[in-house]
Design an enzyme around this catalytic site. Structure first.
Site, PDB file in Angstrom:
ATOM      1  N   HIS A  62       5.699  -0.119   2.744  1.00 22.14           N
ATOM      2  CA  HIS A  62       6.552  -0.116   1.116  1.00 22.14           C
ATOM      3  C   HIS A  62       6.320   1.320   0.890  1.00 22.14           C
ATOM      4  CE1 HIS A  62       6.300  -3.982   1.300  1.00 22.14           C
ATOM      5  NE2 HIS A  62       4.401  -3.756   1.227  1.00 22.14           N
ATOM      6  N   GLN A  65       4.791   3.239  -2.588  1.00 22.21           N
ATOM      7  CA  GLN A  65       3.076   3.155  -2.624  1.00 22.21           C
ATOM      8  C   GLN A  65       2.636   4.623  -2.206  1.00 22.21           C
ATOM      9  OE1 GLN A  65       1.691  -0.678  -1.633  1.00 22.21           O
ATOM     10  NE2 GLN A  65       2.711  -1.431  -2.844  1.00 22.21           N
ATOM     11  N   ARG A  87      -3.207  -4.350  -7.858  1.00 18.32           N
ATOM     12  CA  ARG A  87      -1.363  -5.125  -8.264  1.00 18.32           C
ATOM     13  C   ARG A  87      -0.838  -4.541  -9.184  1.00 18.32           C
ATOM     14  NH1 ARG A  87       1.412 -10.648  -7.190  1.00 18.32           N
ATOM     15  NH2 ARG A  87       0.147 -11.369  -9.274  1.00 18.32           N
ATOM     16  N   ARG A 216       4.501 -17.586  -1.822  1.00 20.77           N
ATOM     17  CA  ARG A 216       4.508 -17.673  -4.196  1.00 20.77           C
ATOM     18  C   ARG A 216       5.360 -17.240  -4.370  1.00 20.77           C
ATOM     19  NH1 ARG A 216       1.041 -13.213  -2.368  1.00 20.77           N
ATOM     20  NH2 ARG A 216       1.480 -11.473  -3.591  1.00 20.77           N
ATOM     21  N   HIS A 275      -0.313  -9.437   7.555  1.00 15.46           N
ATOM     22  CA  HIS A 275      -0.970  -9.585   7.047  1.00 15.46           C
ATOM     23  C   HIS A 275      -1.665 -10.726   8.303  1.00 15.46           C
ATOM     24  CE1 HIS A 275      -0.727  -6.620   4.741  1.00 15.46           C
ATOM     25  NE2 HIS A 275      -0.591  -7.456   3.858  1.00 15.46           N
ATOM     26  N   ASP A 326       2.201   0.359   5.596  1.00 13.96           N
ATOM     27  CA  ASP A 326       2.096  -1.370   5.116  1.00 13.96           C
ATOM     28  C   ASP A 326       2.154   0.434   3.093  1.00 13.96           C
ATOM     29  OD1 ASP A 326       1.848  -2.738   2.661  1.00 13.96           O
ATOM     30  OD2 ASP A 326       0.182  -4.090   3.225  1.00 13.96           O
TER      31      ASP A 326
HETATM   32 ZN   LIG Z   1       3.513  -5.555   2.022  1.00  6.68          ZN
END
Ligand SMILES: [Zn+2]
Length: 460
Positions: A62, A65, A87, A216, A275, A326
């Site tokens: 990502h 980030q 988060r 989710r 993950h 990540d």
């Molecule tokens: Zn991720």
């Protein structure tokens, strides 16, 4: 990229046949390897190096980030910090980014990926809309920004537009920063088409895939619809990163998240399970034989306090994995592999844990991640062999971590004693993007990034 054939001479190369001395690698105008052959001297080559390796694919990123590095390490007043408190910081951060910011950060992160020895990346791209959730005039605006950053830096891109439809398994609405992620199925399909066109504009080696964010964030009906609608392309999903997430799925669906996924969807070679940190023994075994790749992000998983992946059993059962940067808090493929191995050593009070018979630990880690990364990106790469994209790197034998080392020990030296400064040259699909450790557009990319970052930090 020139249209002419070019060639790289290596005094030592890790080819599809293993370690070879004095090799000439010939690459066509598109960037594919057309021949790998013994050669007695460097004179006939357009470029020569001491040690040539296949370059890794970064299977999970990502990019935005990257600009958060250093902003989330202060203890919160509430007490215990966790993935979930991180988060919240991340959601507030992304809510201040505009398209220029996103493109500029992506270019900076892609440059660092190339300089550290990645030739390609799967960008798991989930910020699609304006703050508040209103789409941009072109739905795929931010996908196009990622593609533009890939074009500017020359990295091999697999663009993964992310489906994010609900705030939790109970179907609750998106809120706060999540509003920038949301699409219903119909609009998601439209977005994928635009992202596909954006990826195509980058170059012949670029591609796309689909990525439902997690169990989710996407319900069963939509997960199955996406799987059906987009056959034959990479399919990535976050799974089993956090125990509360597994418990949430278990409460709603009656099964742990990984078991539920394996029972309800056709998990196979096109899948990348990001993950998979918290799997029980049965799940570990089932994923290992599924053909799917597990996308490990050891540096981010350590930074976020996720937990330790069961790498020893997984590798023993024949499981496939690759690594991803990540959150991009630190970008270096060799260091991801070191963190992965060290997590196993610390847990098991043991040494040389992820190693296949006859191969050193570094070689096992490197080979496994090469194959897993290429598979996860749907990219014809991962080895120096005719027909593959020329994704390659050269190591600097004058780097202090590599003195006196040869063959597999070179990989062990790089992974366990070195860092990204050991990388002198990188080619992505034949594009010679890094020389003497520096990306060709380093100065401009950094200048643009610093300018955007200064204005971002004023708003944080
Ligand atoms: Zn991720």
């Amino acid at each position: 990229m020139s249209d002419a054939t070019k060639s790289v001479f290596a005094r030592k190369a890790l080819t599809a046949k293993g370690w070879e001395n004095n090799v000439l690698v010939r690459v066509d105008g598109l960037g594919r390897i057309i021949a790998v052959a013994p050669e007695s001297a460097a004179e006939s080559a357009s470029y020569s190096v001491d040690v040539l390796l296949p370059a890794q694919s970064n299977l999970h990123s990502h990019t935005f980030q990257r600009a958060m590095a250093g902003l989330s390490e202060a203890r919160s007043p509430a007490g215990r910090d966790s993935f979930w408190t991180w988060r919240e910081i991340m959601y507030r951060f992304l809510d201040i980014l505009d398209p220029e910011d996103i493109e500029s950060i992506a270019a900076f992160a892609f440059m660092e990926m190339l300089e550290s020895g990645y030739a390609s990346v799967a960008e798991f791209h989930y910020v699609h809309h304006q703050p508040g959730g209103q789409p941009y005039a072109r739905l795929g605006e931010l996908s196009e920004r990622i593609a533009a950053a890939a074009s500017a830096t020359g990295i091999g891109l697999t663009l993964l537009p992310v489906a994010y439809m609900q705030g939790g398994v109970d179907g609750r609405a998106l809120a706060g920063g999540q509003l920038r992620f949301g699409n219903d199925l119909e609009r998601y399909v439209e977005l994928v088409e635009q992202a596909k066109a954006a990826a195509k504009s980058v170059g012949p080696d670029a591609g796309f895939g689909v990525a439902p964010h997690s169990i989710r964030a996407v319900n069963e009906r939509d997960l199955k619809a996406i799987e059906q609608q987009f056959q034959g392309v990479p399919f990535h999903i976050h799974i089993a990163e956090q125990i509360p997430e597994i418990e949430e799925v278990e409460a709603a669906y009656g099964q742990r998240s990984m078991s539920w996924l394996l029972d309800h969807l056709p998990v196979n070679e096109r899948w990348c399970l990001i993950h998979a940190t918290h799997m029980n023994d049965q799940e570990t075994q089932r994923v290992a034989v599924s053909g799917a790749v597990v996308g490990l992000c050891p540096i981010t998983e350590a930074n976020l306090g996720d937990g330790i992946f069961n790498g020893v059993n997984y590798l023993r059962d024949g499981g496939r994995f690759g690594t991803g940067s990540d959150s991009n808090i630190r970008i270096a493929p060799s260091e991801e592999l070191r963190q992965l191995e060290y997590s196993q050593r610390l847990r098991d009070v043991s040494r040389v844990t992820l190693s296949l018979e006859g191969k050193s630990c570094g070689r096992t880690l490197y080979d496994t991640a090469l194959a897993g990364g290429a598979q996860a990106l749907g990219r014809q790469s991962g080895s120096i062999a005719p027909g593959k994209w020329a994704d390659m790197l050269a190591l600097d034998v004058e780097n202090t971590a590599l003195f006196g080392l040869a063959n597999d020990r070179l990989l062990d030296g790089w992974i366990f004693a070195g860092d990204r400064q050991a990388v002198s040259d990188v080619w992505s699909a034949g594009r010679h993007v890094v020389r003497d450790g520096r990306h060709h557009a380093r100065a401009e990319v950094i200048a643009a990034y610093k300018k955007r970052l200064a204005s971002i930090l004023e708003k944080v």
